[in-house]
Motif scaffolding. Structure first.
Motif, PDB file in Angstrom:
ATOM      1  N   TYR A   1       0.803  -1.217   0.000  1.00 20.79           N
ATOM      2  CA  TYR A   1       0.000   0.000   0.000  1.00 20.79           C
ATOM      3  C   TYR A   1       0.842   1.275   0.000  1.00 20.79           C
ATOM      4  CZ  TYR A   1      -3.971  -3.003   1.165  1.00 20.79           C
ATOM      5  OH  TYR A   1      -4.933  -3.971   1.140  1.00 20.79           O
ATOM      6  N   VAL A   2       2.111   1.139   0.368  1.00 21.40           N
ATOM      7  CA  VAL A   2       2.947   2.320   0.611  1.00 21.40           C
ATOM      8  C   VAL A   2       4.329   2.132   0.002  1.00 21.40           C
ATOM      9  CG1 VAL A   2       4.105   3.650   2.428  1.00 21.40           C
ATOM     10  CG2 VAL A   2       1.750   2.939   2.746  1.00 21.40           C
TER      11      VAL A   2
ATOM     12  N   PRO B   1      -4.120   7.943  -2.267  1.00 25.50           N
ATOM     13  CA  PRO B   1      -5.219   8.125  -1.304  1.00 25.50           C
ATOM     14  C   PRO B   1      -6.541   7.536  -1.775  1.00 25.50           C
ATOM     15  CG  PRO B   1      -4.691  10.201  -2.397  1.00 25.50           C
ATOM     16  CD  PRO B   1      -3.622   9.239  -2.787  1.00 25.50           C
ATOM     17  N   MET B   2      -6.752   7.444  -3.098  1.00 29.96           N
ATOM     18  CA  MET B   2      -8.016   6.919  -3.583  1.00 29.96           C
ATOM     19  C   MET B   2      -8.237   5.471  -3.162  1.00 29.96           C
ATOM     20  SD  MET B   2     -10.907   7.263  -4.970  1.00 29.96           S
ATOM     21  CE  MET B   2     -11.212   8.594  -6.128  1.00 29.96           C
ATOM     22  N   VAL B   3      -7.161   4.716  -3.034  1.00 32.35           N
ATOM     23  CA  VAL B   3      -7.291   3.320  -2.600  1.00 32.35           C
ATOM     24  C   VAL B   3      -7.935   3.258  -1.217  1.00 32.35           C
ATOM     25  CG1 VAL B   3      -6.016   1.219  -1.997  1.00 32.35           C
ATOM     26  CG2 VAL B   3      -5.342   2.561  -4.006  1.00 32.35           C
ATOM     27  N   MET B   4      -7.525   4.135  -0.315  1.00 27.89           N
ATOM     28  CA  MET B   4      -8.077   4.146   1.032  1.00 27.89           C
ATOM     29  C   MET B   4      -9.466   4.789   1.069  1.00 27.89           C
ATOM     30  SD  MET B   4      -5.892   2.575   2.807  1.00 27.89           S
ATOM     31  CE  MET B   4      -5.374   1.619   1.386  1.00 27.89           C
ATOM     32  N   ILE B   5      -9.675   5.797   0.239  1.00 29.21           N
ATOM     33  CA  ILE B   5     -10.996   6.435   0.168  1.00 29.21           C
ATOM     34  C   ILE B   5     -12.041   5.437  -0.301  1.00 29.21           C
ATOM     35  CG2 ILE B   5     -12.349   8.204  -1.035  1.00 29.21           C
ATOM     36  CD1 ILE B   5      -9.786   9.924  -1.037  1.00 29.21           C
TER      37      ILE B   5
ATOM     38  N   PHE C   1      -5.503   6.855   9.093  1.00 36.79           N
ATOM     39  CA  PHE C   1      -4.806   8.102   8.751  1.00 36.79           C
ATOM     40  C   PHE C   1      -5.650   8.967   7.824  1.00 36.79           C
ATOM     41  CE2 PHE C   1      -2.234  10.369   5.611  1.00 36.79           C
ATOM     42  CZ  PHE C   1      -1.480  11.187   6.428  1.00 36.79           C
ATOM     43  N   VAL C   2      -6.163   8.377   6.753  1.00 40.97           N
ATOM     44  CA  VAL C   2      -6.973   9.147   5.798  1.00 40.97           C
ATOM     45  C   VAL C   2      -8.221   9.698   6.479  1.00 40.97           C
ATOM     46  CG1 VAL C   2      -8.357   9.010   3.681  1.00 40.97           C
ATOM     47  CG2 VAL C   2      -6.081   7.980   3.750  1.00 40.97           C
ATOM     48  N   ALA C   3      -8.869   8.885   7.312  1.00 38.90           N
ATOM     49  CA  ALA C   3     -10.053   9.354   8.035  1.00 38.90           C
ATOM     50  C   ALA C   3      -9.692  10.526   8.958  1.00 38.90           C
ATOM     51  CB  ALA C   3     -10.658   8.209   8.842  1.00 38.90           C
ATOM     52  N   SER C   4      -8.526  10.465   9.595  1.00 35.60           N
ATOM     53  CA  SER C   4      -8.093  11.545  10.487  1.00 35.60           C
ATOM     54  C   SER C   4      -7.786  12.821   9.706  1.00 35.60           C
ATOM     55  CB  SER C   4      -6.855  11.107  11.279  1.00 35.60           C
ATOM     56  OG  SER C   4      -7.143   9.996  12.103  1.00 35.60           O
ATOM     57  N   VAL C   5      -7.194  12.679   8.531  1.00 35.68           N
ATOM     58  CA  VAL C   5      -6.910  13.845   7.693  1.00 35.68           C
ATOM     59  C   VAL C   5      -8.211  14.491   7.226  1.00 35.68           C
ATOM     60  CG1 VAL C   5      -5.968  14.585   5.466  1.00 35.68           C
ATOM     61  CG2 VAL C   5      -4.632  13.078   6.949  1.00 35.68           C
ATOM     62  N   ILE C   6      -9.169  13.663   6.830  1.00 33.96           N
ATOM     63  CA  ILE C   6     -10.482  14.193   6.421  1.00 33.96           C
ATOM     64  C   ILE C   6     -11.100  14.989   7.569  1.00 33.96           C
ATOM     65  CG2 ILE C   6     -12.847  13.560   5.787  1.00 33.96           C
ATOM     66  CD1 ILE C   6     -11.617  11.096   4.360  1.00 33.96           C
ATOM     67  N   LEU C   7     -11.066  14.430   8.782  1.00 33.05           N
ATOM     68  CA  LEU C   7     -11.639  15.114   9.945  1.00 33.05           C
ATOM     69  C   LEU C   7     -10.923  16.437  10.202  1.00 33.05           C
ATOM     70  CD1 LEU C   7     -13.504  15.203  12.397  1.00 33.05           C
ATOM     71  CD2 LEU C   7     -11.823  13.829  13.638  1.00 33.05           C
ATOM     72  N   ARG C   8      -9.600  16.443  10.122  1.00 32.32           N
ATOM     73  CA  ARG C   8      -8.856  17.687  10.363  1.00 32.32           C
ATOM     74  C   ARG C   8      -9.215  18.745   9.328  1.00 32.32           C
ATOM     75  NH1 ARG C   8      -4.539  19.603  13.284  1.00 32.32           N
ATOM     76  NH2 ARG C   8      -3.253  21.196  12.280  1.00 32.32           N
ATOM     77  N   LEU C   9      -9.327  18.358   8.066  1.00 36.24           N
ATOM     78  CA  LEU C   9      -9.670  19.321   7.020  1.00 36.24           C
ATOM     79  C   LEU C   9     -11.081  19.862   7.206  1.00 36.24           C
ATOM     80  CD1 LEU C   9      -8.084  17.532   3.936  1.00 36.24           C
ATOM     81  CD2 LEU C   9      -7.336  19.695   4.946  1.00 36.24           C
ATOM     82  N   VAL C  10     -12.011  18.995   7.614  1.00 31.07           N
ATOM     83  CA  VAL C  10     -13.381  19.443   7.869  1.00 31.07           C
ATOM     84  C   VAL C  10     -13.405  20.437   9.019  1.00 31.07           C
ATOM     85  CG1 VAL C  10     -15.650  18.707   8.703  1.00 31.07           C
ATOM     86  CG2 VAL C  10     -14.509  17.405   6.902  1.00 31.07           C
ATOM     87  N   LEU C  11     -12.672  20.144  10.089  1.00 29.97           N
ATOM     88  CA  LEU C  11     -12.630  21.052  11.233  1.00 29.97           C
ATOM     89  C   LEU C  11     -12.007  22.399  10.852  1.00 29.97           C
ATOM     90  CD1 LEU C  11     -11.591  18.610  14.106  1.00 29.97           C
ATOM     91  CD2 LEU C  11     -13.814  19.683  13.763  1.00 29.97           C
TER      92      LEU C  11
END
Length: 208
Positions: free
Chosen positions: A21-22, A102-106, A168-178
């Motif tokens: 994945y990385v 990132p699309m793979v995780m999205i 990680f991706v979910a946390s980044v999404i949350l930070r950007l939304v906030l």
């Protein structure tokens, strides 16, 4: 430090190893003087996660120039112009990097919802994030755990990396939304004036 040119930018194309994945760029090979042998910004086809282990300098993120020091995390979207420039006087810097699609995780987060997948990808590709480790412990811990998994590659490491990347991706999404909500609220409740009348009461006017 010289300003890097934006008229010509370099694509640095990376591929994630098959079955993983990385792509991890770790270890002593990444202790170096950054940015002094290049005149242009560059961008990647993958999302970049960086962690500064040692050294100081500047990280140019599109139009912004940020100072970096140890224990700082950078999250740079696909196709986002940037360059790292270490301080010559302080000696080489030590960064480690992870690259992934990132699309793979999205798609893991929003299966069977192509519209949401596209919207989320657009959101996380819009803005780079850069912060001290203490400013977001959750994301920072995930970054270091991902790097440790890729460094050690123990049995079933790929399953661990998959789970950590989703978090990680979910946390980044949350930070950007906030960050978006904070910015929107700041615009919505912008204080136009603050006045105090003779009785001592305070009148506050807002613009909407």
């Amino acid at each position: 430090m010289g300003k890097k040119k934006k008229d010509t930018m370099e694509l640095r194309f990376y591929e994630v190893p098959q079955g993983e994945y990385v792509l991890a760029l770790l270890g002593d090979n990444w202790i170096r003087d950054y940015g002094h042998d290049e005149s242009n910004l560059h961008f990647h086809n993958l999302m970049e996660i960086g962690y500064c282990k040692n050294g100081t300098g500047e990280l140019i993120l599109n139009e912004e120039t940020k100072r970096y020091e140890p224990a700082m995390v950078s999250i740079i979207p696909q196709n986002y112009p940037h360059v790292t420039i270490s301080d010559i006087a302080e000696g080489p810097s030590y960064w480690e990097y992870l690259f992934f699609d990132p699309m793979v995780m999205i798609q893991e987060l929003y299966p069977d919802n192509a519209v949401m997948q596209k919207k989320v990808l657009q959101m996380i590709n819009r803005k780079a994030l850069f912060f001290h480790e203490w400013e977001n412990r959750g994301i920072s811990v995930l970054v270091k755990m991902l790097m440790d998994e890729m460094r050690q590659k123990k049995n079933h490491f790929n399953d661990c990396v998959r789970g950590l990347l989703i978090a990680f991706v979910a946390s980044v999404i949350l930070r950007l939304v906030l960050l978006f909500i904070i910015s929107a609220m700041g615009r919505l409740f912008h204080i136009c004036y603050l006045s105090q009348d003779a009785s001592g009461s305070v009148d506050i006017a807002y613009s909407y």
